[in-house]
Design a protein around this motif. Structure first.
Motif, short mmCIF file in Angstrom:
data_model
loop_
_atom_site.label_atom_id
_atom_site.label_comp_id
_atom_site.label_asym_id
_atom_site.label_seq_id
_atom_site.Cartn_x
_atom_site.Cartn_y
_atom_site.Cartn_z
N PRO A 131 -17.14 1.12 -19.72
CA PRO A 131 -18.34 0.34 -20.06
C PRO A 131 -19.59 1.23 -20.06
N ARG A 132 -20.55 0.85 -20.85
CA ARG A 132 -21.81 1.61 -20.94
C ARG A 132 -22.48 1.64 -19.57
N ARG A 133 -22.88 2.84 -19.16
CA ARG A 133 -23.54 3.01 -17.87
C ARG A 133 -25.06 3.00 -18.04
N ALA A 248 -27.66 5.47 -26.66
CA ALA A 248 -28.93 4.88 -27.09
C ALA A 248 -28.73 3.74 -28.09
N LEU A 249 -27.69 3.83 -28.90
CA LEU A 249 -27.45 2.82 -29.93
C LEU A 249 -26.81 1.55 -29.40
N THR A 250 -26.29 1.58 -28.19
CA THR A 250 -25.43 0.47 -27.73
C THR A 250 -25.94 -0.20 -26.46
N SER A 251 -27.26 -0.25 -26.27
CA SER A 251 -27.79 -0.93 -25.08
C SER A 251 -27.37 -2.40 -25.03
N PHE A 252 -27.14 -2.99 -26.18
CA PHE A 252 -26.73 -4.40 -26.24
C PHE A 252 -25.32 -4.64 -25.70
N LEU A 253 -24.58 -3.56 -25.42
CA LEU A 253 -23.23 -3.70 -24.89
C LEU A 253 -23.16 -3.56 -23.37
N ASP A 254 -24.31 -3.48 -22.71
CA ASP A 254 -24.30 -3.42 -21.25
C ASP A 254 -23.55 -4.62 -20.68
N GLY A 255 -22.57 -4.33 -19.83
CA GLY A 255 -21.80 -5.40 -19.19
C GLY A 255 -20.72 -6.01 -20.05
#
Length: 343
Positions: A131-133, A248-255
């Motif tokens: 997962p995105r950190r 940077a492109l995937t902040s919407f994938l947090d969690g």
């Protein structure tokens, strides 16, 4: 054509992509990692085709006979996922089972998150879902490296690693394939080129075998060598140079969690599993529909080549249940879902 495989090309997402396919039935896309090609799936293509699937293994962006755009940002995660989406459409299908190894697993995980409608079943080899950190990857690189080089950080400077690897492509490929396999550890000569002294180069830390391991023939090695002599390493290494950009492109994938039925396989001696131990341990939480996670004894990073029979058995057993469940039918020994549509 090799062993009955059909070699073809498709125009997807602005590039010309080479792929190999065999069989008919539900589509299975096989996504390779670094430094690989479609050829790493040679044993799985046969097994899947024999079991009633349409197995398709592309040379991904920058590899083999597939085009390699010049710009570094052309290799970011949105383009890599876009390539897979475009390939499914070019193949005339509506959905695809997605199985990835190494970098291919990372891209497959993002594809599953971004297009669950298109990729309803997922297999990950070697690299667990990460997962995105909250911290930018380059910050973590600095923490890992400290007094040594960390290979992903070392790859960031354009041109340096390409020159090293291309000085002697055969030596580079043999060293990477052997060093990351389970063979050196089993033989008591553990290899570590992920973290290495700053007074040395990446290629100086590769372990070379006295003879080829049993899972890698001279024909296999020469195929890999010929592909990288043709394509070079710039495109494949550019995948690494987008790690911060991908973050940077995937902040919407947090969690975000992967909800598809998922299989995870790796070799018990795979250094990636050790580096990603926290993500491996958290798979059941981050992937709620995890079918199984399994480490294959005495195998290393190239698990589908080192232990093809075991990998094939796990994949086919997983697909037998997952595909039929999506199709609304009972699991049997052969798939009954119509080609390209599982539900």
């Amino acid at each position: 054509m090799m062993n009955g495989f059909q070699e073809k090309f498709a125009y997807v997402n602005g590039i010309r992509m080479h792929y190999v396919e065999r069989g008919t039935g539900p589509l299975v896309l096989l996504c390779h990692g670094w430094p690989e090609s479609w050829y790493v799936w040679r044993w799985q293509i046969d097994a899947l085709a024999a079991a009633g699937y349409r197995a398709v293994a592309p040379d991904q962006r920058g590899y083999g006979l597939t085009e390699a755009p010049e710009a570094i940002e052309a290799y970011d995660i949105l383009n890599l996922v876009g390539d897979l989406v475009g390939l499914v459409k070019a193949l005339g299908e509506e959905q695809a089972i997605l199985i990835g190894h190494d970098w291919g697993a990372a891209v497959a995980a993002y594809a599953a998150l971004l297009r669950p409608d298109l990729f309803p079943v997922l297999g990950l080899l070697s690299v667990p879902y990460m997962p995105r950190r909250p911290v930018r990857p380059s910050v973590r690189f600095a923490q890992i490296a400290q007094e040594c080089h960390f290979y992903q950080d070392y790859f960031q400077l354009p041109g340096r690693i390409e020159r090293e690897l291309e000085e002697d492509v055969r030596r580079s490929m043999l060293g990477i394939l052997y060093s990351a396999s389970g063979d050196p550890v089993v033989k008591g000569q553990p290899a570590n080129f992920a973290i290495f002294p700053k007074s040395t180069r990446f290629v100086d830390n590769l372990t070379l075998p006295d003879e080829l391991p049993r899972w890698l023939t001279e024909t296999d090695l020469q195929y890999f060598v010929a592909q990288f002599e043709r394509s070079g390493f710039r495109g494949p290494i550019n995948w690494y140079r987008n790690i911060d950009r991908n973050w940077a492109l995937t902040s919407f994938l947090d969690g975000a969690r992967i909800m598809q039925p998922t299989l995870f396989l790796a070799g018990e001696l795979d250094g990636v599993v050790k580096m990603a131990a926290k993500d491996y341990d958290a798979l059941e939480s981050n992937v709620p529909n995890l079918w199984k996670k399994h480490l294959i004894a005495k195998a290393g990073h190239w698990v589908q080549q080192e232990r093809p029979d075991e990998v094939n058995e796990f994949i086919l057993n997983f697909l037998a249940g997952s595909v039929h469940a999506l199709a609304g039918g009972a699991a049997e020994s052969q798939p009954k879902a119509p080609a390209g549509k599982f539900r």
